[in-house]
Design an enzyme around this catalytic site. Sequence first.
Site, PDB file in Angstrom:
ATOM      1  N   GLU A 251      64.741  14.018 -80.670  1.00 14.19           N
ATOM      2  CA  GLU A 251      63.718  15.033 -80.987  1.00 14.19           C
ATOM      3  C   GLU A 251      64.192  16.311 -80.320  1.00 14.19           C
ATOM      4  O   GLU A 251      64.189  16.397 -79.098  1.00 14.19           O
ATOM      5  CB  GLU A 251      62.357  14.630 -80.401  1.00 14.19           C
ATOM      6  CG  GLU A 251      61.828  13.287 -80.840  1.00 14.19           C
ATOM      7  CD  GLU A 251      61.341  13.296 -82.268  1.00 14.19           C
ATOM      8  OE1 GLU A 251      61.200  14.382 -82.841  1.00 14.19           O
ATOM      9  OE2 GLU A 251      61.133  12.197 -82.806  1.00 14.19           O
ATOM     10  N   CYS A 290      57.088  21.913 -78.653  1.00 15.48           N
ATOM     11  CA  CYS A 290      58.120  21.734 -79.683  1.00 15.48           C
ATOM     12  C   CYS A 290      57.559  21.988 -81.072  1.00 15.48           C
ATOM     13  O   CYS A 290      58.294  22.313 -81.990  1.00 15.48           O
ATOM     14  CB  CYS A 290      58.701  20.333 -79.585  1.00 15.48           C
ATOM     15  SG  CYS A 290      57.422  19.070 -79.648  1.00 15.48           S
TER      16      CYS A 290
HETATM   17  P1  NAP Z   1      66.878  19.694 -71.917  1.00 21.46           P
HETATM   18  O1  NAP Z   1      67.425  20.642 -70.929  1.00 21.46           O
HETATM   19  O2  NAP Z   1      67.712  19.331 -73.086  1.00 21.46           O
HETATM   20  O3  NAP Z   1      66.459  18.399 -71.074  1.00 21.46           O
HETATM   21  C1  NAP Z   1      65.830  17.329 -71.682  1.00 21.46           C
HETATM   22  C2  NAP Z   1      66.034  16.085 -70.858  1.00 21.46           C
HETATM   23  O4  NAP Z   1      67.406  15.709 -70.906  1.00 21.46           O
HETATM   24  C3  NAP Z   1      65.696  16.244 -69.379  1.00 21.46           C
HETATM   25  O5  NAP Z   1      65.082  15.067 -68.923  1.00 21.46           O
HETATM   26  C4  NAP Z   1      67.067  16.428 -68.740  1.00 21.46           C
HETATM   27  O6  NAP Z   1      67.095  16.027 -67.395  1.00 21.46           O
HETATM   28  C5  NAP Z   1      67.871  15.470 -69.580  1.00 21.46           C
HETATM   29  N1  NAP Z   1      69.307  15.679 -69.538  1.00 21.46           N
HETATM   30  C6  NAP Z   1      69.978  16.829 -69.363  1.00 21.46           C
HETATM   31  N2  NAP Z   1      71.313  16.590 -69.409  1.00 21.46           N
HETATM   32  C7  NAP Z   1      71.473  15.269 -69.608  1.00 21.46           C
HETATM   33  C8  NAP Z   1      72.599  14.406 -69.729  1.00 21.46           C
HETATM   34  N3  NAP Z   1      73.848  14.876 -69.677  1.00 21.46           N
HETATM   35  N4  NAP Z   1      72.399  13.090 -69.906  1.00 21.46           N
HETATM   36  C9  NAP Z   1      71.139  12.594 -69.978  1.00 21.46           C
HETATM   37  N5  NAP Z   1      70.028  13.361 -69.862  1.00 21.46           N
HETATM   38  C10 NAP Z   1      70.201  14.685 -69.687  1.00 21.46           C
HETATM   39  O7  NAP Z   1      65.505  20.213 -72.529  1.00 21.46           O
HETATM   40  P2  NAP Z   1      64.259  20.810 -71.781  1.00 21.46           P
HETATM   41  O8  NAP Z   1      64.662  22.158 -71.283  1.00 21.46           O
HETATM   42  O9  NAP Z   1      63.673  19.832 -70.828  1.00 21.46           O
HETATM   43  O10 NAP Z   1      63.234  20.952 -72.998  1.00 21.46           O
HETATM   44  C11 NAP Z   1      63.217  22.056 -73.870  1.00 21.46           C
HETATM   45  C12 NAP Z   1      63.732  21.684 -75.223  1.00 21.46           C
HETATM   46  O11 NAP Z   1      63.149  20.472 -75.660  1.00 21.46           O
HETATM   47  C13 NAP Z   1      63.358  22.701 -76.269  1.00 21.46           C
HETATM   48  O12 NAP Z   1      64.495  23.055 -76.991  1.00 21.46           O
HETATM   49  C14 NAP Z   1      62.377  21.985 -77.177  1.00 21.46           C
HETATM   50  O13 NAP Z   1      62.442  22.347 -78.514  1.00 21.46           O
HETATM   51  C15 NAP Z   1      62.760  20.578 -77.011  1.00 21.46           C
HETATM   52  N6  NAP Z   1      61.591  19.723 -77.243  1.00 21.46           N
HETATM   53  C16 NAP Z   1      61.537  18.988 -78.372  1.00 21.46           C
HETATM   54  C17 NAP Z   1      60.462  18.151 -78.605  1.00 21.46           C
HETATM   55  C18 NAP Z   1      60.378  17.304 -79.841  1.00 21.46           C
HETATM   56  O14 NAP Z   1      59.519  16.444 -79.899  1.00 21.46           O
HETATM   57  N7  NAP Z   1      61.232  17.502 -80.798  1.00 21.46           N
HETATM   58  C19 NAP Z   1      59.439  18.058 -77.664  1.00 21.46           C
HETATM   59  C20 NAP Z   1      59.529  18.833 -76.521  1.00 21.46           C
HETATM   60  C21 NAP Z   1      60.611  19.657 -76.316  1.00 21.46           C
HETATM   61  P3  NAP Z   1      66.954  17.094 -66.191  1.00 21.46           P
HETATM   62  O15 NAP Z   1      65.626  17.725 -66.337  1.00 21.46           O
HETATM   63  O16 NAP Z   1      67.082  16.245 -64.990  1.00 21.46           O
HETATM   64  O17 NAP Z   1      68.067  18.073 -66.386  1.00 21.46           O
END
Ligand code: NAP
Length: 512
Positions: A251, A290
């Site tokens: 997602e 999102c």
């Molecule tokens: P993110 O930076 O991509 O992080 C998401 C998750 O991935 C966090 O738990 C992060 O952990 C983890 N992560 C980062 N690098 C990783 C790796 N190499 N291996 C495994 N896990 C890893 O996103 P965010 O800033 O939290 O969220 C914002 C984004 O999420 C926006 O673009 C939004 O559109 C999207 N979003 C989508 C939905 C949907 O349902 N489609 C819902 C909500 C948000 P850490 O925090 O420890 O770095």
Amino acid sequence: MQHLASYLAGSWSNGAGQPTPLVNPATEAVLADVAPGGHDLARAFAFARETGAAELAKRTFAERGELCGALAKAIHGAREELIALAIANGGNTRSDAKFDLDGAAVTLSHYAELGQRLGAHHLLGDGEPLQVGRTARMAGQHVWASRRGVAIHINAFNFPAWGTCEKLACALVAGMPVISKPATATALVAHRLAQLFEPLLPPGVLQMLIGPAGALLDHVTPSDVVAFTGGSATAAVLRTKLAGGARVNIEADSLNAAVLAPDVDLSSEAGNLFLADVVRDMTQKTGQKCTAIRRVLVPEARLADVCDALKDRLAGFAVGDPSREDVRIGPVATAAQLTDVRAGIARLAAATDSIHGGDGNVEALGAPNGKGYFVGPVLRLAKDAMGTSVMHDHEVFGPVATIAPYSGEAAFAAAFVARGQGCLVSSAYSDDRDWVASFVGAAAPWAGRLYLGSSKMASQSPGPGTVLPSLVHGGPGRAGGGEELGGARGMQLYMQRCALEGDASVLKTLIG
Ligand code: NAP
């Protein structure tokens, strides 16, 4: 200061290494910290595969549903405490916090009821029995069986409760043990949930890694499931890393659109719904949803009126410390988020005109001088709806939307939705059934969900930004291509479809 431990292999693990602070995004005060690693993840996976899987395998759908029901009650019981944590660590207003927490409890309750309805069984029927032999005696029946592996849940920062619980509910009722990893920056709520849930669940069914993922994905095997919510850049890393065969659900980013049809007068119920939905999505959770509306399309003849009405409504929103009752928009969640949002606004500003909020600079109520990650609501105007690439190509994850005019043709509106290259949800507001039919036919391939606003449903509508457990959540293309929730559909990610062939009466007993 509180140190957040992870709940792994049946006990709390503090981890090791230089801790990362978790802050209050309104004041930048440090609230807690978390270790960057130092956990025995191999043991956690083994504990899930052996102990957790066995505990779930001996329970029926109904019994697993009961577990979800107990978790929903635990959230209700600790609601005020959880709201306070969300306000402090997530930049949430009280209303934002309730949206996350109540959404989590409602989703768990939905799966509790679904488990009850599926009853004392372990196999989920898929469609009707089929005659595959010469007579009805020889039958075929598709069924879903729990996968034998671990469900790894990686969540984004914006919904620490709902994100954790919507994935957990589906996996639990489906019968897969979970290792959940909330985003680090806003982990206080998820950490508290892990504490509340621990005594309510059998051992190994839910483990939670608080802090960076570290080597989490190195332990994934082909029988496991990884469900990820977050940005598309992280998703790309995961897809490469998990090319070895585990089932992966993504997602990711989404540039959701809202379209006003030419038949709608702004003073009608449908017109009012449209304005209210755009404003709610720009402001709720400071636009960090999102599903939030990012692109708005309105008939040329209504453009000036829509801009004026949105400006008026947005002007009434105070930005500041969300612990204050008069504040309706809190800060974005992290310093990195603020930098990203500001860069996104600057990119939009180079190609669009300002309607409201300029570059997002704002005087924040109640924030210590120079502190906090604040940005005010920003509405931009793009004169060329299809030609302004920046509004279609880059998700600004904050209180920001761009509006553009069009002729009113349904085909153009659908092409506008499609220009976002796949979204979680888009909405259209019309009381003209022919217009709606043309729009839906052309827009549906580009959206996981289409929300059809009209005068008749306006008084009951939660808006397009609310994800319902009974309907699928996910979207094609840029949105990741994943699918979650949707009642029993959401369980299928954690189950294997198997075609059974045999005596019709035997097959019938297997699924009840
Ligand atoms: P993110 O930076 O991509 O992080 C998401 C998750 O991935 C966090 O738990 C992060 O952990 C983890 N992560 C980062 N690098 C990783 C790796 N190499 N291996 C495994 N896990 C890893 O996103 P965010 O800033 O939290 O969220 C914002 C984004 O999420 C926006 O673009 C939004 O559109 C999207 N979003 C989508 C939905 C949907 O349902 N489609 C819902 C909500 C948000 P850490 O925090 O420890 O770095």
